[in-house]
Write an enzyme that holds these catalytic residues in place. Structure first.
Site, short mmCIF file in Angstrom:
data_model
loop_
_atom_site.label_atom_id
_atom_site.label_comp_id
_atom_site.label_asym_id
_atom_site.label_seq_id
_atom_site.Cartn_x
_atom_site.Cartn_y
_atom_site.Cartn_z
N ASP A 44 -27.02 13.02 -16.48
CA ASP A 44 -26.54 11.75 -15.96
C ASP A 44 -25.04 11.71 -16.20
OD1 ASP A 44 -26.30 9.28 -14.82
OD2 ASP A 44 -27.91 8.35 -15.95
C1 NOJ Z 1 -25.53 6.61 -13.90
C2 NOJ Z 1 -26.94 6.18 -13.66
O1 NOJ Z 1 -27.64 6.10 -14.87
C3 NOJ Z 1 -27.69 7.11 -12.71
O2 NOJ Z 1 -28.93 6.52 -12.41
C4 NOJ Z 1 -26.90 7.36 -11.48
O3 NOJ Z 1 -27.62 8.15 -10.59
C5 NOJ Z 1 -25.59 8.03 -11.89
N1 NOJ Z 1 -24.86 7.13 -12.76
C6 NOJ Z 1 -24.74 8.41 -10.70
O4 NOJ Z 1 -24.20 7.31 -10.12
#
Ligand code: NOJ
Length: 749
Positions: free
Chosen positions: A263
């Protein structure tokens, strides 16, 4: 390209070039003209790294991405194409209901269609990968991301994760209008302690396997090309460095052979977690655990090469990850056509086309949950649907709002949406409806942390604060309410009160809206409250004092139309709650499929003191999982069994019930099969959903709904965390909610 050719390509790449394939950079490093200028904007990446990073996050638009791809491929030593990824969670421009609302449809085909439509808008705008579905099981309504989940049940989450993956990816991810899916957030991100975002997760392996893993696994079985790791620690280990989780469970047990992406910054965040001393250690632990792509930090970019050169990491580890990235590019067909479906002309036709809008309306209607619908004592009629000629006052901050999409509809535009007012003016007779805002979405004091959202400061207007106009708004609303036969109060959370980093400790409606509610209720109690929310709310007061309550979540582009369809009776509501609505936040986490305890509080035993209970509130949520009313009454027979005993190896028992529409309007009921393993080597839940069957019945029509008990339905993780089933007695129910009458029992020998 053949696998052989991919390997040849890999062998021809320098170590630096390979590592760059494992780096993802945010689209904000790109200027409009689609040239890399990041070297100037960022002190993290060198110009070369920016020019050669293997993927980009967060930008779309066929023309822009075509330019970027062309420039990139010219500079990339082997002309390997870039991957474009974007969070398309419930639609690109046509916004469908938020995922929890899609959960309320209990309808995998419909959910699959929304994913297909979202994929086609995304694909034409040049994007290759979406970061969805979020398959995290959720039990805590305080957590802001419950809106992105499909709820509290492993079975429902599993079938919907599967539906979303197959909707996004189509028969072949390379095919037209398909994009790659990414199951996230692996694992157990939905169980942060106290419901506080990014918080730690403590779960026994048994609980993890029984409840939390099945939906990820279903998405993977459906062929998801990617999996994203989670931000949280799981029993003390951050997911992006958890070898057991990523190598043993994900790769070996679940057989996942696609790309694992971190993430955003979750590799680097292993430092503040206290799991790594510095970026170098973070890079080492993440690559060893098997994380292929580092999302948006320079941890891989600036540390992996040195680690290999110093002999701390075997280059084969890097190759393993790079090959997965190349395979993904290949499966998407990018070596043959690096622009895939990106097409500026088709973009105009596909995005927000009437077919998608129609589907958004269908999905929204199907996702609304009618929580209450009382009879008027004088007329003897239920308040909903609203009578054809009744004078209606639509009051509240959502009466005219077009902000009907969640914080996770990145490309969603309020101007595309249909508000309640717009839809009411179309659907109702001239002069039949009046509209009044009544109050702002929020009052000053509880705008708190919301004003700085996603890096920019929101104005009071954007937050829906109208401090100077509050008195006037209230007067107007009271006048409107007095003049009406029915008041539709359109209340809810601000759309930014749910989503990432939006946990709440108080899950009631904003104070200013509750004040409006109380005042209106005094002048006209014939109230239908339409609730907008990104999570289950504490609706006790609203529910007690409204004659009808309709939960509409964050319904998306066609929200207004869909709401009017339901209020007017054009559509008979059929949504069911995918997550329990607590009686009060003190019960949270509250969910239907828990264990009984040794001292369960049984009905009829109210006088007993030493029971598992609260002194001040009931154990049961206000509205449980699987619950939802219709304008039609359904009569459901007792549950029947085809046999009371079955051979241990051949449990071919059939369970059925008859459902009858006893009213004068057709309607759809969602029949639910629940099973309880009454006594086993480990304690089993009081009941678990194992089957769903939606039936649409004409007035007076009845139908037999039958479920086949399968081996899989009876299996659970035993003390050794192995999936098995045991001989013994089971209780089953066929019902229209998780609140069930007496079940029937069968024995498996
Ligand atoms: C953080 C989030 O937790 C995740 O779900 C998301 O896909 C990513 N950022 C990318 O934006």
């Amino acid at each position: 390209m053949t696998e052989e050719k991919l390997k040849e390509l890999l062998n021809d790449m320098s170590l630096e070039e390979k590592i760059n394939q494992l780096v993802q950079i945010p689209g904000s490093y790109y200027e409009k003209e689609a040239v890399v200028t990041g070297g100037m904007q960022s002190n993290r990446f060198s110009e070369k790294q920016l020019n050669q990073a293997g993927s980009i996050l967060g930008i779309s638009g066929a023309e822009t991405l075509r330019e970027i791809q062309k420039n990139y491929m010219e500079k990339q030593p082997h002309h390997i194409p870039l991957l474009f990824m974007l969070d398309v969670i419930h639609g690109l421009r046509t916004i469908f209901p938020m995922p929890l609302a899609l959960g309320a449809t209990f309808d995998e085909e419909l959910v699959k269609s929304t994913a297909q439509a979202a994929a086609s808008e995304t694909a034409v705008s040049g994007v290759h990968v979406t970061f969805a579905p979020m398959a995290d099981l959720v039990r805590d309504a305080r957590w802001g991301r419950v809106m992105e989940s499909t709820g509290e049940d492993p079975y429902l989450n599993s079938i919907l994760a599967e539906a979303m993956v197959s909707g996004f990816q189509g028969a072949q991810v390379k095919g037209q209008d398909s994009i790659a899916a990414c199951v996230k957030h692996f694992a157990a991100y939905g169980a942060p302690e106290g419901g506080r975002e990014y918080n730690n997760v403590e779960l026994s392996e048994h609980t993890l396997r029984e409840y939390y893993l099945p939906a990820y696994e279903a998405g993977i079985r459906a062929g998801s090309e990617l999996v994203m790791t989670s931000f949280n620690t799981l029993n003390g280990i951050p997911s992006s460095g958890n070898q057991w989780l990523l190598r043993d469970v994900l790769r070996k047990e679940m057989g996942f052979d696609g790309v694992v992406i971190s993430d955003w910054a979750s590799i680097e965040e292993m430092i503040p977690h206290g799991f790594c001393a510095d970026k170098r250690e973070a890079a080492k632990k993440a690559i060893e655990a098997g994380v292929d792509i580092d999302m948006c930090t320079d941890v891989y970019a600036n540390n992996l090469q040195k680690l290999v050169e110093d002999g701390e990491i075997d280059e084969r580890r890097i190759d393993e990850s790079v090959l997965r990235v190349l395979r993904l590019k290949n499966r998407l067909g990018l070596f043959e056509n690096p622009f895939k479906d990106g097409d500026a002309e088709r973009e105009k036709e596909v995005i927000l086309c009437s077919k998608h809008r129609k589907l958004a309306r269908e999905a929204a209607k199907a996702s609304f949950v009618l929580l209450k619908n009382e009879k008027d004592i004088q007329t003897g009629k239920k308040l909903l649907p609203i009578e054809a000629k009744a004078r209606v006052a639509f009051i509240g901050p959502y009466a005219e709002s077009k902000e009907l999409h969640s914080a996770w509809a990145i490309k969603g535009e309020a101007e595309d949406a249909v508000s309640i007012r717009e839809a009411a003016e179309e659907a109702l007779g001239r002069g039949q409806a009046v509209f009044a805002q009544g109050c702002g979405m929020l009052q000053r004091e509880n705008s708190m942390n919301l004003s700085r959202n996603a890096g920019h400061t929101l104005t009071e207007r954007e937050l829906g604060i109208y401090a100077e106009e509050e008195e006037k708004q209230m007067e107007e609303a009271l006048r409107a309410a007095k003049s009406a036969e029915v008041v539709v109060l359109c209340l809810g959370e601000h759309r930014l009160m749910s989503g990432e980093a939006a946990s709440r400790a108080d899950i009631k409606l904003p104070k200013i809206q509750l004040e409006l509610f109380r005042k209106i209720q005094k002048v006209n109690p014939r109230i239908v409250t339409v609730v907008f929310s990104g999570r289950p709310l504490d609706l006790r007061e609203v529910s007690e004092k409204s004659m009808a309550v309709l939960e509409v979540w964050l319904p998306g582009t066609e929200g207004g139309h869909a709401i009017l369809d339901v209020l007017t009776g054009e559509y008979n509501p059929s949504g069911k709650l995918p997550m329990s609505f607590p009686y009060s936040v003190g019960q949270v986490p509250v969910y239907y499929n828990g264990y009984a305890t040794g001292r369960p509080k049984m009905s009829g035993e109210e006088g007993l003191f030493y029971r598992s209970k609260y002194l001040d509130i009931p154990n049961e949520p206000l509205y449980p999982f699987g619950y939802g009313l219709s304008y039609t009454e359904f009569e459901i027979s007792k549950t029947r069994l085809s046999a009371a005993n079955a051979d241990r190896d051949n449990p071919l028992i059939k369970v059925s019930a008859t459902v009858k529409n006893t009213e004068k309007r057709s309607g759809t009921e969602t029949m639910q099969l629940y099973i309880q393993d009454i006594s086993a080597s480990v304690v089993r839940p009081v009941k678990e959903l194992k089957g769903i069957c939606k039936v649409t019945l004409e007035p007076g029509e009845e139908r037999n709904v039958e479920f086949q008990i399968t081996e899989e339905m009876l299996c659970f993780h035993n003390m050794d965390n192995k999936l098995a089933r045991e001989a013994g007695s089971y209780r089953v129910w066929v019902s229209n909610s998780s609140i069930t009458e007496d079940g029937v029992e069968f024995v498996i020998e």
